[in-house]
Design an enzyme around this catalytic site. Sequence first.
Site, mmCIF file in Angstrom:
data_model
loop_
_atom_site.group_PDB
_atom_site.id
_atom_site.type_symbol
_atom_site.label_atom_id
_atom_site.label_comp_id
_atom_site.label_asym_id
_atom_site.label_seq_id
_atom_site.Cartn_x
_atom_site.Cartn_y
_atom_site.Cartn_z
ATOM 1 N N THR A 65 0.805 -1.223 0.000
ATOM 2 C CA THR A 65 0.000 0.000 0.000
ATOM 3 C C THR A 65 0.840 1.276 0.000
ATOM 4 O O THR A 65 0.292 2.377 -0.078
ATOM 5 C CB THR A 65 -0.952 0.028 1.207
ATOM 6 O OG1 THR A 65 -0.184 -0.071 2.413
ATOM 7 C CG2 THR A 65 -1.953 -1.116 1.141
ATOM 8 N N GLY A 66 2.160 1.155 0.088
ATOM 9 C CA GLY A 66 3.022 2.336 0.008
ATOM 10 C C GLY A 66 3.138 2.839 -1.421
ATOM 11 O O GLY A 66 2.688 2.187 -2.374
ATOM 12 N N LYS A 93 -3.697 -3.307 7.870
ATOM 13 C CA LYS A 93 -4.612 -3.176 6.734
ATOM 14 C C LYS A 93 -5.113 -4.524 6.245
ATOM 15 O O LYS A 93 -5.643 -4.637 5.135
ATOM 16 C CB LYS A 93 -3.952 -2.401 5.597
ATOM 17 C CG LYS A 93 -3.658 -0.954 5.965
ATOM 18 C CD LYS A 93 -3.245 -0.123 4.769
ATOM 19 C CE LYS A 93 -3.033 1.342 5.180
ATOM 20 N NZ LYS A 93 -2.676 2.193 4.027
ATOM 21 N N THR A 123 15.203 -2.540 -0.989
ATOM 22 C CA THR A 123 15.471 -1.398 -0.122
ATOM 23 C C THR A 123 16.951 -1.015 -0.089
ATOM 24 O O THR A 123 17.831 -1.864 0.040
ATOM 25 C CB THR A 123 14.998 -1.714 1.302
ATOM 26 O OG1 THR A 123 13.641 -2.138 1.258
ATOM 27 C CG2 THR A 123 15.126 -0.503 2.203
ATOM 28 N N GLU A 124 17.209 0.287 -0.167
ATOM 29 C CA GLU A 124 18.559 0.833 -0.042
ATOM 30 C C GLU A 124 18.847 1.241 1.405
ATOM 31 O O GLU A 124 17.949 1.347 2.231
ATOM 32 C CB GLU A 124 18.714 2.071 -0.925
ATOM 33 C CG GLU A 124 18.565 1.843 -2.402
ATOM 34 C CD GLU A 124 18.789 3.123 -3.176
ATOM 35 O OE1 GLU A 124 19.960 3.444 -3.479
ATOM 36 O OE2 GLU A 124 17.795 3.816 -3.472
ATOM 37 N N TYR A 178 19.376 -2.670 -17.231
ATOM 38 C CA TYR A 178 18.363 -2.199 -18.164
ATOM 39 C C TYR A 178 18.987 -1.885 -19.531
ATOM 40 O O TYR A 178 18.429 -2.229 -20.581
ATOM 41 C CB TYR A 178 17.666 -0.936 -17.650
ATOM 42 C CG TYR A 178 17.240 -0.968 -16.207
ATOM 43 C CD1 TYR A 178 16.930 -2.173 -15.566
ATOM 44 C CD2 TYR A 178 17.149 0.203 -15.460
ATOM 45 C CE1 TYR A 178 16.538 -2.196 -14.241
ATOM 46 C CE2 TYR A 178 16.759 0.188 -14.132
ATOM 47 C CZ TYR A 178 16.464 -1.012 -13.527
ATOM 48 O OH TYR A 178 16.083 -1.038 -12.212
ATOM 49 N N GLU A 224 31.487 -4.510 -10.986
ATOM 50 C CA GLU A 224 31.948 -3.150 -10.748
ATOM 51 C C GLU A 224 33.133 -3.183 -9.811
ATOM 52 O O GLU A 224 33.452 -4.223 -9.210
ATOM 53 C CB GLU A 224 30.827 -2.291 -10.153
ATOM 54 C CG GLU A 224 30.363 -2.741 -8.790
ATOM 55 C CD GLU A 224 29.152 -1.966 -8.279
ATOM 56 O OE1 GLU A 224 28.530 -1.220 -9.062
ATOM 57 O OE2 GLU A 224 28.835 -2.113 -7.084
ATOM 58 N N HIS A 270 27.286 2.483 -5.492
ATOM 59 C CA HIS A 270 26.952 1.442 -4.531
ATOM 60 C C HIS A 270 27.852 1.482 -3.302
ATOM 61 O O HIS A 270 29.016 1.872 -3.380
ATOM 62 C CB HIS A 270 27.071 0.065 -5.177
ATOM 63 C CG HIS A 270 25.992 -0.205 -6.183
ATOM 64 N ND1 HIS A 270 26.189 -1.013 -7.268
ATOM 65 C CD2 HIS A 270 24.711 0.221 -6.269
ATOM 66 C CE1 HIS A 270 25.081 -1.079 -7.977
ATOM 67 N NE2 HIS A 270 24.170 -0.334 -7.387
#
Length: 291
Positions: free
Chosen positions: A17-18, A43, A101-102, A163, A213, A251
């Site tokens: 729901t965020g 919820k 999540t970061e 991507y 990397e 990163h």
Amino acid sequence: MSILVDKNTRLVVQGITGREGSFHTEQMLAFGTNVVAGVTPGKGGQWFEADGRRVPIFDSVKKAAEATGANVSVIFVPARFAVDAIYESADAGIPLAVCLTEYIPVLDMIAVRNYLDSKNTRLLGPNCPGLITPGQAKVGIIPGNIVKPGHVGVVSKSGTLTYEVVYALTERGIGQSTCVGIGGDPIQGTDFIDVLQMFEEDPETEQVIMIGEIGGNAEEKAAAFIADHMSKRVTSFIAGRTAPPGRRMGHAGAIVEGKSGTAESKIKALNDAGVQVADNPDNIVDLVVQG
């Protein structure tokens, strides 16, 4: 075939729901992913509606899994709640948890890894874009409109480069088996070797692209694994060649200290293992085509 996710994936979205959870759940549903449940504490009993689908919301992953048979979770919650969300997936017996999540502290992730070692839950991430199997399932934020079913497996630390390379493959008519973003944090749930082994064992994956990397030694370890255990062709690219020593580039794990973790050391290890390493992202697909 594919690795990790396919048409049998039954996805539960933690934080549905965020803002981010809602948006990307819509995208995953539109792609055709079987999203069977969402979780937002307080919820439970409500519904998430999008793309002509109604997804039930539960107060906990355990309740969602028991009611729907969910076998994959994706975590769209802030960093201060993300560790508990990973624990919750593991305690509910979810085989694969994907955490986008970061900014999760390294010490917290060390505790998470120790905990997951005693469970039957694989973690992908944190700080990753997730994964996608073209024509079957999308878990995370990799755009569904750039992929094409095929036989090239992609594993990458960088979401943006994932991507770019996948889009270039598709534009050249080259399809992908599964595209996996492992994330670039120092402590990960799934590393290059884990994914390379799965691609090696997947009969539908004919060759692999690995995007690494600077920083750490994951690429050198992967090179040793490729040399000793892989029969399939691997093409690679190492991002951050021009980064100055001691400078963190994007990163949390992409930091070079002294001679450790340099692009040169990684490229040499990969070349020694028989891996062709592209000079820039634009050349990756050219190397794949050339064979």
